[in-house]
Design an enzyme around this catalytic site. Sequence first.
Site, PDB file in Angstrom:
ATOM      1  N   LYS A  10      60.009   4.231  40.852  1.00  0.00           N
ATOM      2  CA  LYS A  10      58.914   3.734  41.790  1.00  0.00           C
ATOM      3  C   LYS A  10      59.892   3.860  43.303  1.00  0.00           C
ATOM      4  O   LYS A  10      60.912   3.948  43.418  1.00  0.00           O
ATOM      5  CB  LYS A  10      58.511   2.194  41.736  1.00  0.00           C
ATOM      6  N   TYR A  50      46.734   2.865  37.997  1.00  0.00           N
ATOM      7  CA  TYR A  50      46.768   1.498  37.697  1.00  0.00           C
ATOM      8  C   TYR A  50      45.286   0.875  37.568  1.00  0.00           C
ATOM      9  O   TYR A  50      44.863  -0.166  37.878  1.00  0.00           O
ATOM     10  CB  TYR A  50      47.378   0.722  38.858  1.00  0.00           C
ATOM     11  N   PHE A  58      46.940  -8.513  43.148  1.00  0.00           N
ATOM     12  CA  PHE A  58      48.062  -7.669  43.422  1.00  0.00           C
ATOM     13  C   PHE A  58      47.698  -6.128  43.669  1.00  0.00           C
ATOM     14  O   PHE A  58      48.426  -5.582  43.810  1.00  0.00           O
ATOM     15  CB  PHE A  58      49.266  -7.948  42.663  1.00  0.00           C
ATOM     16  N   THR A  92      59.271  -7.451  33.461  1.00  0.00           N
ATOM     17  CA  THR A  92      58.375  -6.985  34.693  1.00  0.00           C
ATOM     18  C   THR A  92      58.905  -7.712  35.928  1.00  0.00           C
ATOM     19  O   THR A  92      59.239  -6.965  37.059  1.00  0.00           O
ATOM     20  CB  THR A  92      57.083  -7.409  34.690  1.00  0.00           C
ATOM     21  N   ARG A 103      65.781  -3.011  35.445  1.00  0.00           N
ATOM     22  CA  ARG A 103      65.165  -4.103  36.647  1.00  0.00           C
ATOM     23  C   ARG A 103      66.071  -5.021  36.729  1.00  0.00           C
ATOM     24  O   ARG A 103      66.185  -5.523  37.789  1.00  0.00           O
ATOM     25  CB  ARG A 103      63.640  -4.683  35.965  1.00  0.00           C
ATOM     26  N   ASN A 113      59.667  -3.208  41.407  1.00  0.00           N
ATOM     27  CA  ASN A 113      60.654  -3.516  40.147  1.00  0.00           C
ATOM     28  C   ASN A 113      61.001  -1.999  39.582  1.00  0.00           C
ATOM     29  O   ASN A 113      61.173  -2.043  38.343  1.00  0.00           O
ATOM     30  CB  ASN A 113      59.761  -4.244  39.071  1.00  0.00           C
ATOM     31  N   HIS A 116      58.264   2.107  36.036  1.00  0.00           N
ATOM     32  CA  HIS A 116      57.283   2.023  35.053  1.00  0.00           C
ATOM     33  C   HIS A 116      57.493   2.652  33.779  1.00  0.00           C
ATOM     34  O   HIS A 116      58.201   3.712  33.859  1.00  0.00           O
ATOM     35  CB  HIS A 116      55.903   2.635  35.784  1.00  0.00           C
ATOM     36  N   GLU A 127      49.062   8.924  30.184  1.00  0.00           N
ATOM     37  CA  GLU A 127      49.683   8.843  31.370  1.00  0.00           C
ATOM     38  C   GLU A 127      50.538  10.308  31.777  1.00  0.00           C
ATOM     39  O   GLU A 127      50.648  10.871  32.889  1.00  0.00           O
ATOM     40  CB  GLU A 127      50.848   7.792  31.278  1.00  0.00           C
TER      41      GLU A 127
HETATM   42  P1  GDP Z   1      54.869  -3.575  33.397  1.00  0.00           P
HETATM   43  O1  GDP Z   1      54.157  -3.097  32.452  1.00  0.00           O
HETATM   44  O2  GDP Z   1      56.100  -4.467  32.950  1.00  0.00           O
HETATM   45  O3  GDP Z   1      55.360  -2.593  34.511  1.00  0.00           O
HETATM   46  O4  GDP Z   1      53.974  -5.005  33.949  1.00  0.00           O
HETATM   47  P2  GDP Z   1      52.275  -4.982  34.402  1.00  0.00           P
HETATM   48  O5  GDP Z   1      51.583  -3.904  33.418  1.00  0.00           O
HETATM   49  O6  GDP Z   1      51.915  -6.427  33.843  1.00  0.00           O
HETATM   50  O7  GDP Z   1      52.180  -4.718  35.927  1.00  0.00           O
HETATM   51  C1  GDP Z   1      52.139  -3.189  36.640  1.00  0.00           C
HETATM   52  C2  GDP Z   1      52.876  -3.344  37.640  1.00  0.00           C
HETATM   53  O8  GDP Z   1      52.394  -4.272  38.639  1.00  0.00           O
HETATM   54  C3  GDP Z   1      54.356  -4.126  37.549  1.00  0.00           C
HETATM   55  O9  GDP Z   1      55.342  -3.154  37.325  1.00  0.00           O
HETATM   56  C4  GDP Z   1      54.593  -4.361  39.275  1.00  0.00           C
HETATM   57  O10 GDP Z   1      54.921  -3.171  39.990  1.00  0.00           O
HETATM   58  C5  GDP Z   1      53.184  -4.662  39.552  1.00  0.00           C
HETATM   59  N1  GDP Z   1      52.700  -6.306  39.407  1.00  0.00           N
HETATM   60  C6  GDP Z   1      52.960  -6.927  38.360  1.00  0.00           C
HETATM   61  N2  GDP Z   1      52.768  -8.334  38.578  1.00  0.00           N
HETATM   62  C7  GDP Z   1      52.741  -8.354  39.900  1.00  0.00           C
HETATM   63  C8  GDP Z   1      52.647  -9.460  40.997  1.00  0.00           C
HETATM   64  O11 GDP Z   1      52.308 -10.755  40.688  1.00  0.00           O
HETATM   65  N3  GDP Z   1      52.674  -9.066  42.300  1.00  0.00           N
HETATM   66  C9  GDP Z   1      52.835  -7.630  42.647  1.00  0.00           C
HETATM   67  N4  GDP Z   1      52.614  -7.637  43.987  1.00  0.00           N
HETATM   68  N5  GDP Z   1      52.933  -6.735  41.872  1.00  0.00           N
HETATM   69  C10 GDP Z   1      52.965  -7.199  40.552  1.00  0.00           C
END
Ligand code: GDP
Length: 139
Positions: A10, A50, A58, A92, A103, A113, A116, A127
């Site tokens: 990222k 996304y 967010f 995450t 991470r 973070n 992905h 994807e």
């Molecule tokens: P992942 O599968 O571990 O990447 O997590 P998720 O699918 O829950 O979320 C997708 C992405 O959205 C995350 O990797 C973060 O970059 C972003 N994200 C998730 N939660 C938050 C949040 O609370 N705030 C912000 N700004 N970004 C978030």
Amino acid sequence: MTERTFSIIKPDATKRNLTGKINAVIEESGLRIVAQRRIRMTQEEAEDFYDVHRERPFYGELVEFMISEPVVVQVLQGDNAVARYREVMGATNPAQAADGTIRKLFALSVGENSVHGSDSVDNAKIEIAQFFDEADIVG
Ligand code: GDP
């Protein structure tokens, strides 16, 4: 079973010149980088990618972040690659990520973070197909 998963290095990581260090963690885990390309995501690509998070508070911030700097899109291959890469990435939120995970080592926050990774084999296929032609994946 040999699988493929989709990975993105990222913007927070490409900006800090961490592509090589993250790839080293991936390769040391036994996963093989079988396709890789550095791109600048378009807003439309980031929104589509996304889409599942469209209703989350967010979402706008996430899309803006993903187009803020170049990213590196990758296909990783190996035994149980989807679950394996989730382990290698860590939680995450980097504050909750286990020692040695990407991470924990590199991420700045729950949003920024660093990586992905697909969350299922079905999503990995979708994807990968969004960013790669099959002919460009050399396993
Ligand atoms: P992942 O599968 O571990 O990447 O997590 P998720 O699918 O829950 O979320 C997708 C992405 O959205 C995350 O990797 C973060 O970059 C972003 N994200 C998730 N939660 C938050 C949040 O609370 N705030 C912000 N700004 N970004 C978030």
